[in-house]
Design an enzyme around this catalytic site. Structure first.
Site, PDB file in Angstrom:
ATOM      1  N   HIS A 467       0.840  -1.209   0.000  1.00 23.75           N
ATOM      2  CA  HIS A 467       0.000   0.000   0.000  1.00 23.75           C
ATOM      3  C   HIS A 467       0.876   1.260   0.000  1.00 23.75           C
ATOM      4  O   HIS A 467       0.729   2.146  -0.851  1.00 23.75           O
ATOM      5  CB  HIS A 467      -0.904  -0.019   1.238  1.00 23.75           C
ATOM      6  CG  HIS A 467      -1.792   1.180   1.374  1.00 23.75           C
ATOM      7  ND1 HIS A 467      -3.122   1.155   1.031  1.00 23.75           N
ATOM      8  CD2 HIS A 467      -1.543   2.445   1.814  1.00 23.75           C
ATOM      9  CE1 HIS A 467      -3.652   2.361   1.248  1.00 23.75           C
ATOM     10  NE2 HIS A 467      -2.703   3.156   1.733  1.00 23.75           N
ATOM     11  N   GLU A 468       1.795   1.334   0.958  1.00 27.17           N
ATOM     12  CA  GLU A 468       2.642   2.530   1.059  1.00 27.17           C
ATOM     13  C   GLU A 468       3.558   2.652  -0.154  1.00 27.17           C
ATOM     14  O   GLU A 468       3.849   3.756  -0.615  1.00 27.17           O
ATOM     15  CB  GLU A 468       3.457   2.517   2.359  1.00 27.17           C
ATOM     16  CG  GLU A 468       2.633   2.533   3.637  1.00 27.17           C
ATOM     17  CD  GLU A 468       1.563   3.623   3.676  1.00 27.17           C
ATOM     18  OE1 GLU A 468       1.741   4.694   3.040  1.00 27.17           O
ATOM     19  OE2 GLU A 468       0.527   3.400   4.340  1.00 27.17           O
ATOM     20  N   HIS A 471       1.734   4.447  -2.888  1.00 31.50           N
ATOM     21  CA  HIS A 471       1.858   5.906  -2.714  1.00 31.50           C
ATOM     22  C   HIS A 471       3.231   6.380  -3.199  1.00 31.50           C
ATOM     23  O   HIS A 471       3.349   7.413  -3.850  1.00 31.50           O
ATOM     24  CB  HIS A 471       1.731   6.278  -1.228  1.00 31.50           C
ATOM     25  CG  HIS A 471       0.326   6.318  -0.708  1.00 31.50           C
ATOM     26  ND1 HIS A 471      -0.691   7.007  -1.340  1.00 31.50           N
ATOM     27  CD2 HIS A 471      -0.221   5.781   0.410  1.00 31.50           C
ATOM     28  CE1 HIS A 471      -1.805   6.884  -0.627  1.00 31.50           C
ATOM     29  NE2 HIS A 471      -1.547   6.138   0.431  1.00 31.50           N
TER      30      HIS A 471
END
Length: 676
Positions: A467-468, A471
């Site tokens: 997820h990170e 980003h």
């Protein structure tokens, strides 16, 4: 002059962390604020007719030294803070707020921008320039440019007070997280806990010269405890401790801060001519209006609630049959969900962890980025770090061109706030023929290595890393002219698309085979376990969805109406949670006092965007699945239209250019198993 005010004499212009001292920050901020004021004064006093270049573009490139110092300071304030940094933050926040107001409330500057804005249709601007012009004009109007002097002064006071209150809120949550420890000395109380969790707790105790085992509210300690510990009374104790962070009768109580924050936000919105804070915020979001958000959340609630209620009934029956539990409580759901998951899918997180050594997962996510976007990650030791555990990478493309600098900070420690996030030390932009490449960082709180084992991740931690990293890709692949439209500078309800779509690769056989290898034997994760991961992906999804919708509705409760009559935080919360509540209330607990996303982060009136982005990501990933999850044509379209474009155009325009159509909510509901 502080080192922070000079051009960094470092490779790739990276931050010289080891040379920065705490006493450098205040003078550096003061000097950079002065420099920014001079840059703005030069724009205002320019005798030439206002043009896009000499006003709007010049403003976009102003204050860059200050932004750089702010990025370094506030990133460290989250990842490596101490009492001194907390004090500096309290002192700096109102100064930055004052400067922002001085700029957006300056009538001569606004007059120049308005002149250009009024003739925008005759200026032959490209899409990025037009977006920047509209954003600049709106920023001024939304920050009080049309107010009279008296109201402008009120706005300044509100903003200065809010800046300090938000900081105080976050510091209180961190202090409460650090203040609690569950110290166990009876080995019998460890029953059910995984070996790695026990070893880590023993390491914590040893570090404090104590016998036994210490568990904390940091997620790598807290989550395994409430998920696996057989001792129900200890699960209850630590759960209640987590739920009463900043909701206790002590100096760290956040109740008064919350009431002040929501009232000031409402007052600010009214001053600017908006009904509520949510009306103000959502004007700059894909959702546009509180009624759209509430309709979206309630539509999902209507579709998810029957599944959630059925899951809760199943879980209650299971807990009753297994241990005679008459009533499921807050400290039971993770524990019995894990037991039921093991029974249903014969899948235990502890069985999976040996296949998810952090280094392998990191290499895996790098390989996936290479297959999709042609990126190569080279770990280097010659880039300065703010902590010895931080890892640094040069990121290049297939032609060996530098794309980004990447920092990764994986483990919990005292000065780091909980959770996981991506941030940047320097944005991407183009100026004077130079493409300035970004410096991107991800910060996590993963399970530490122990004396006998490397860092082995839970599957939840694996998906958090993906997820990170999603980003991070949004930041690294940025390709825009102006820094304030670059990377993750997009509408808040669009920013989670790149992160959430990356999580999908965790569940795919082709991706798992790249990195899911046993840390001792090198054996690839067996196919039957991959099938079980896929099958269990939507396990308890109804309850999880209800929980997220509850947070979204609480956020809208605080911000989409007049909050001035709210005096009791607990009873207000209970009203907001009525439609999503499955478990009995815990009187000593409240969510809001530690709800950092909306009171300290950027998610006020925006918590719904996690679900909103899930709709986008389910729909977007369906496209990858149609063509193949490593299909370079689809990946190139995603990179060109989403990842590289930042905020240069409206997100729905970008999305439709990638997908060929608007997203469909059914893609999410199908993936979550909530509709057939």
């Amino acid at each position: 002059m502080s080192i922070l005010n000079q051009k960094f004499d470092t490779l790739h212009d990276t931050a010289p962390f080891s040379q920065i001292k705490n006493e450098d920050y205040l003078p550096a901020f003061d000097a950079a604020i002065e420099k920014t004021e001079a840059e703005i004064a030069a724009i205002i006093s320019n005798p030439d007719t206002p043009t896009f270049e000499n006003t709007v573009a010049a403003m976009a490139y102003s204050g860059m030294e200050l932004d750089r110092i702010s990025n370094i300071f506030f990133n460290l304030h989250s990842a490596e803070t101490n009492d001194e940094l907390d004090k500096i933050a309290q002192e700096v926040a109102p100064k930055l707020s004052k400067l922002a107001n001085d700029i957006t409330l300056n009538p001569q500057l606004f007059e120049r921008i308005k002149k250009i804005y009024d003739q925008k249709d005759t200026l032959s601007l490209n899409a990025e320039q037009l977006t920047l012009l509209q954003k600049s004009y709106r920023d001024f109007v939304r920050n009080g440019a049309l107010l009279n002097d008296e109201k402008k002064e009120t706005l300044r006071q509100i903003d200065a007070e809010l800046a300090v209150l938000k900081l105080k809120f976050g510091e209180n949550v961190l202090a409460e997280t650090n203040a609690y420890q569950l110290h166990i000395t009876d080995e019998g109380d460890l029953a059910g806990l995984p070996e790695g969790t026990i070893e880590a707790a023993q390491g914590l105790a040893k570090a404090q010269d104590k016998a036994g085992w210490i568990f904390t509210l940091d997620y790598p300690s807290y989550i395994p405890f409430v998920t696996y510990a057989d001792n129900r009374s200890l699960r209850r104790e630590i759960t209640i401790a987590a739920g009463r962070k900043a909701f206790q009768d002590n100096e760290y109580n956040n109740e008064e801060n919350i009431l002040k924050i929501v009232r000031l936000r409402f007052q600010r919105a009214q001053l600017l001519g908006y009904d509520t804070h949510a009306h103000f915020v959502l004007e700059e979001r894909m959702a546009q209006h509180p009624s759209s958000v509430e309709a979206f959340l309630n539509d999902l609630l209507y579709k998810a609630r029957p599944a959630a209620e059925q899951e809760f009934r199943d879980l209650s029956i299971f807990a009753n049959e297994l241990h005679g539990i008459e009533q499921l409580e807050k400290w039971d759901t993770a524990y019995y969900s894990e037991k039921l998951k093991q029974e249903r899918f014969d899948l235990d997180d502890e069985l999976l962890k040996p296949y998810f050594q952090l280094e392998n997962v990191l290499d895996g996510v790098f390989t996936i980025a290479q297959k999709l976007y042609g990126l190569h990650f080279h770990e280097v030791q010659h880039i300065d770090k703010y902590h010895e555990e931080v890892r640094t990478f040069e990121v290049t493309d297939d032609s060996k061109r530098l794309i980004a600098i990447f920092y990764a900070d994986f483990f919990p420690r005292k000065g780091k706030r909980n959770g996981a996030w991506m941030t940047s030390f320097k944005p991407q932009y183009r100026k004077d023929g130079q493409d300035e490449r970004p410096h991107i960082s991800i910060v996590c709180n993963f399970t530490r290595p122990t004396a006998t084992k490397p860092s082995l991740l839970t599957f939840n931690e694996v998906s958090t890393l993906f997820h990170e990293f999603g980003h991070a890709l949004h930041g690294m692949l940025a390709d825009t002219v102006y820094p304030n439209l670059s990377g993750t500078s997009v509408f808040w309800d669009f920013v989670e698309l790149p992160s959430q779509i990356m999580e999908n690769w965790c569940y795919e056989k082709e991706a798992l085979e790249i990195f899911a290898k046993h840390y001792q034997t090198g054996e690839t994760l067996p196919m039957e376990l991959i099938d079980k991961i896929k099958a269990s992906a939507s396990f308890m999804e109804g309850m999880a969805t209800l929980r997220q919708l509850g947070f979204g509705l609480l956020d809208m409760g605080w911000h989409a109406q007049d909050p001035t009559s709210v005096n009791n935080i607990k009873s207000f919360e209970n009203r907001c949670f009525t439609s999503t509540q499955l478990l009995p209330d815990v009187q000593e607990n409240a969510m809001s006092p530690s709800f950092s996303h909306i009171f300290n982060g950027g998610y006020s009136s925006g918590y719904y965007s996690y679900k909103w982005a899930e709709v986008l990501d389910a729909d977007a990933f369906a496209y990858f699945q149609e063509k193949g999850i490593f299909d370079r044509t689809v990946a190139d379209k995603f990179k060109e239209n989403i990842l590289s474009k930042g905020g240069v155009e409206h997100p729905m325009t970008l999305y439709k250019r990638f997908r060929g159509k608007e997203p469909n909510v059914d893609a999410l509901l199908k993936r979550a198993g909530l509709i057939k």
